[in-house]
Design a protein around this motif. Sequence first.
Motif, PDB file in Angstrom:
ATOM      1  N   SER A  83      55.251 -72.474  27.283  1.00  0.00           N
ATOM      2  CA  SER A  83      55.397 -72.037  28.675  1.00  0.00           C
ATOM      3  C   SER A  83      56.452 -70.948  28.788  1.00  0.00           C
ATOM      4  N   GLY A  84      56.131 -69.905  29.542  1.00  0.00           N
ATOM      5  CA  GLY A  84      57.057 -68.804  29.756  1.00  0.00           C
ATOM      6  C   GLY A  84      56.994 -67.716  28.708  1.00  0.00           C
ATOM      7  N   PHE A  85      56.187 -67.909  27.663  1.00  0.00           N
ATOM      8  CA  PHE A  85      56.083 -66.907  26.598  1.00  0.00           C
ATOM      9  C   PHE A  85      54.758 -66.159  26.700  1.00  0.00           C
ATOM     10  N   ASP A  86      54.749 -64.943  26.190  1.00  0.00           N
ATOM     11  CA  ASP A  86      53.489 -64.268  25.880  1.00  0.00           C
ATOM     12  C   ASP A  86      53.106 -64.685  24.469  1.00  0.00           C
ATOM     13  N   VAL A  87      51.824 -64.922  24.227  1.00  0.00           N
ATOM     14  CA  VAL A  87      51.387 -65.392  22.916  1.00  0.00           C
ATOM     15  C   VAL A  87      50.129 -64.662  22.479  1.00  0.00           C
ATOM     16  N   ASP A  88      49.927 -64.618  21.167  1.00  0.00           N
ATOM     17  CA  ASP A  88      48.695 -64.100  20.587  1.00  0.00           C
ATOM     18  C   ASP A  88      48.251 -65.096  19.527  1.00  0.00           C
ATOM     19  N   GLU A  89      47.003 -65.535  19.603  1.00  0.00           N
ATOM     20  CA  GLU A  89      46.494 -66.519  18.648  1.00  0.00           C
ATOM     21  C   GLU A  89      46.199 -65.852  17.307  1.00  0.00           C
ATOM     22  N   PRO A 124      43.364 -83.352  16.410  1.00  0.00           N
ATOM     23  CA  PRO A 124      43.219 -82.118  17.196  1.00  0.00           C
ATOM     24  C   PRO A 124      43.404 -80.894  16.323  1.00  0.00           C
ATOM     25  N   ARG A 125      42.661 -79.851  16.606  1.00  0.00           N
ATOM     26  CA  ARG A 125      42.786 -78.616  15.840  1.00  0.00           C
ATOM     27  C   ARG A 125      44.100 -77.924  16.192  1.00  0.00           C
ATOM     28  N   VAL A 126      44.678 -77.264  15.223  1.00  0.00           N
ATOM     29  CA  VAL A 126      45.982 -76.614  15.382  1.00  0.00           C
ATOM     30  C   VAL A 126      45.775 -75.105  15.477  1.00  0.00           C
ATOM     31  N   THR A 127      46.341 -74.503  16.510  1.00  0.00           N
ATOM     32  CA  THR A 127      46.279 -73.051  16.674  1.00  0.00           C
ATOM     33  C   THR A 127      47.654 -72.461  16.384  1.00  0.00           C
ATOM     34  N   THR A 128      47.718 -71.560  15.414  1.00  0.00           N
ATOM     35  CA  THR A 128      48.960 -70.864  15.089  1.00  0.00           C
ATOM     36  C   THR A 128      49.085 -69.634  15.974  1.00  0.00           C
ATOM     37  N   LEU A 129      50.256 -69.479  16.597  1.00  0.00           N
ATOM     38  CA  LEU A 129      50.483 -68.406  17.556  1.00  0.00           C
ATOM     39  C   LEU A 129      51.701 -67.594  17.164  1.00  0.00           C
ATOM     40  N   ILE A 130      51.722 -66.341  17.540  1.00  0.00           N
ATOM     41  CA  ILE A 130      52.954 -65.574  17.545  1.00  0.00           C
ATOM     42  C   ILE A 130      53.364 -65.471  19.008  1.00  0.00           C
ATOM     43  N   ALA A 131      54.633 -65.795  19.299  1.00  0.00           N
ATOM     44  CA  ALA A 131      55.104 -65.869  20.683  1.00  0.00           C
ATOM     45  C   ALA A 131      56.359 -65.026  20.852  1.00  0.00           C
ATOM     46  N   TRP A 132      56.536 -64.481  22.047  1.00  0.00           N
ATOM     47  CA  TRP A 132      57.715 -63.674  22.346  1.00  0.00           C
ATOM     48  C   TRP A 132      57.992 -63.782  23.846  1.00  0.00           C
ATOM     49  N   THR A 192      61.023 -52.631  21.052  1.00  0.00           N
ATOM     50  CA  THR A 192      59.953 -51.936  20.329  1.00  0.00           C
ATOM     51  C   THR A 192      59.697 -52.620  18.983  1.00  0.00           C
ATOM     52  N   GLY A 193      60.740 -53.231  18.406  1.00  0.00           N
ATOM     53  CA  GLY A 193      60.548 -53.970  17.150  1.00  0.00           C
ATOM     54  C   GLY A 193      59.644 -55.174  17.353  1.00  0.00           C
ATOM     55  N   VAL A 194      59.862 -55.907  18.440  1.00  0.00           N
ATOM     56  CA  VAL A 194      58.991 -57.049  18.753  1.00  0.00           C
ATOM     57  C   VAL A 194      57.560 -56.578  18.985  1.00  0.00           C
ATOM     58  N   ALA A 195      57.405 -55.486  19.742  1.00  0.00           N
ATOM     59  CA  ALA A 195      56.062 -54.960  20.008  1.00  0.00           C
ATOM     60  C   ALA A 195      55.352 -54.576  18.716  1.00  0.00           C
ATOM     61  N   GLY A 196      56.067 -53.953  17.781  1.00  0.00           N
ATOM     62  CA  GLY A 196      55.459 -53.564  16.510  1.00  0.00           C
ATOM     63  C   GLY A 196      55.062 -54.749  15.678  1.00  0.00           C
ATOM     64  N   LEU A 197      55.905 -55.789  15.669  1.00  0.00           N
ATOM     65  CA  LEU A 197      55.590 -56.990  14.895  1.00  0.00           C
ATOM     66  C   LEU A 197      54.357 -57.703  15.476  1.00  0.00           C
ATOM     67  N   VAL A 198      54.281 -57.760  16.790  1.00  0.00           N
ATOM     68  CA  VAL A 198      53.126 -58.381  17.437  1.00  0.00           C
ATOM     69  C   VAL A 198      51.848 -57.597  17.154  1.00  0.00           C
ATOM     70  N   ARG A 199      51.938 -56.269  17.179  1.00  0.00           N
ATOM     71  CA  ARG A 199      50.759 -55.444  16.854  1.00  0.00           C
ATOM     72  C   ARG A 199      50.297 -55.698  15.429  1.00  0.00           C
ATOM     73  N   ALA A 200      51.252 -55.816  14.498  1.00  0.00           N
ATOM     74  CA  ALA A 200      50.895 -56.082  13.111  1.00  0.00           C
ATOM     75  C   ALA A 200      50.220 -57.444  12.971  1.00  0.00           C
ATOM     76  N   ALA A 201      50.697 -58.425  13.733  1.00  0.00           N
ATOM     77  CA  ALA A 201      50.092 -59.761  13.682  1.00  0.00           C
ATOM     78  C   ALA A 201      48.667 -59.727  14.224  1.00  0.00           C
ATOM     79  N   ALA A 202      48.458 -59.006  15.331  1.00  0.00           N
ATOM     80  CA  ALA A 202      47.125 -58.933  15.926  1.00  0.00           C
ATOM     81  C   ALA A 202      46.138 -58.243  15.007  1.00  0.00           C
ATOM     82  N   ALA A 203      46.621 -57.351  14.141  1.00  0.00           N
ATOM     83  CA  ALA A 203      45.733 -56.585  13.271  1.00  0.00           C
ATOM     84  C   ALA A 203      45.346 -57.359  12.013  1.00  0.00           C
ATOM     85  N   LEU A 204      46.025 -58.465  11.721  1.00  0.00           N
ATOM     86  CA  LEU A 204      45.724 -59.198  10.486  1.00  0.00           C
ATOM     87  C   LEU A 204      44.341 -59.849  10.578  1.00  0.00           C
TER      88      LEU A 204
END
Length: 281
Positions: free
Chosen positions: A155-161, A254-262, A269-281
């Motif tokens: 809660s309160g975070f932005d996340v990407d699965e 239950p199935r486990v979903t791994t997320l990157i959260a911020w 900009t460092g966080v944004a770059g790391l999140v972009r790299a995670a989304a591209a994997l």
Amino acid sequence: METRELRYFVAVAEEAHVGRAAERLGMAQPPLSRAIAQLERRLGADLFVRTPRGMALTSVGETLLHEGRAALAAVDAAERRTRRAAEAPGRAPVVLTAKAGASSELMAKLLDAYAAEPDAVTVDVVLSPPGHQALMLRDGRADVAILHRPFDDTSGFDVDELATEGQVLILPSGHPASTRRSMTVAEAGTISDLPLPRWPRLDGSYPDGPGPELRDLTQVLQLVRLGRAAVVLPESVRANLRDGLAVVPLSDAPRVTTLIAWPAHSTSTGVAGLVRAAAAL
């Protein structure tokens, strides 16, 4: 309200006793009692019920404890992240936290992919006990976290699965149950000679139970090899297992979903770059 008042209130609420809270805060008891009474008058509500044993929260006090912890964490986060930014203006390192021993293959790929970006900054990796990652993200000790739903509070975070997978039981390879093709969660909990480990709560205490008190995955797997415990983990752990361990899928876990959260308000900009790299994997 002032942050000082909130810290006083949270200390009394957590200790359930003015004397212990005063000792924790390094102050005398009378001014702490006066500060709590003044806070109650200002809010127009009783936050505590005074009992011979100490202080018990009212339902209104429970609300302030929940909100107050979040507010204090936000203040701490602002200070920590500002100090990091001041140490390296424009190139502050990104602090990434994850559970010790979990998602290691995914993290290795993520760090390699991000390091190849031309504008990459340093990533400091902090491995912590289960359950601590979201807290570190909220109070500013971390800028990004690898979390696992449904176990972590997002809660309160932005996340990407990043990945979704089943869960398995890890047990000694010579154990009679190691030959099972699958089993239920209830069946896994009834293997009396292999108790499941107990993980620390956020306050450092452990829940009651027969299993060993552990803090990281390396400890757990060593005890499993010795025939002293079993453990339920996401299926991807198979990639890191050595000889002496067996894996049995859990059919109803239950199935486990791994997320990157911020943090949702992050402008790094460092966080944004790391999140972009995670989304591209």
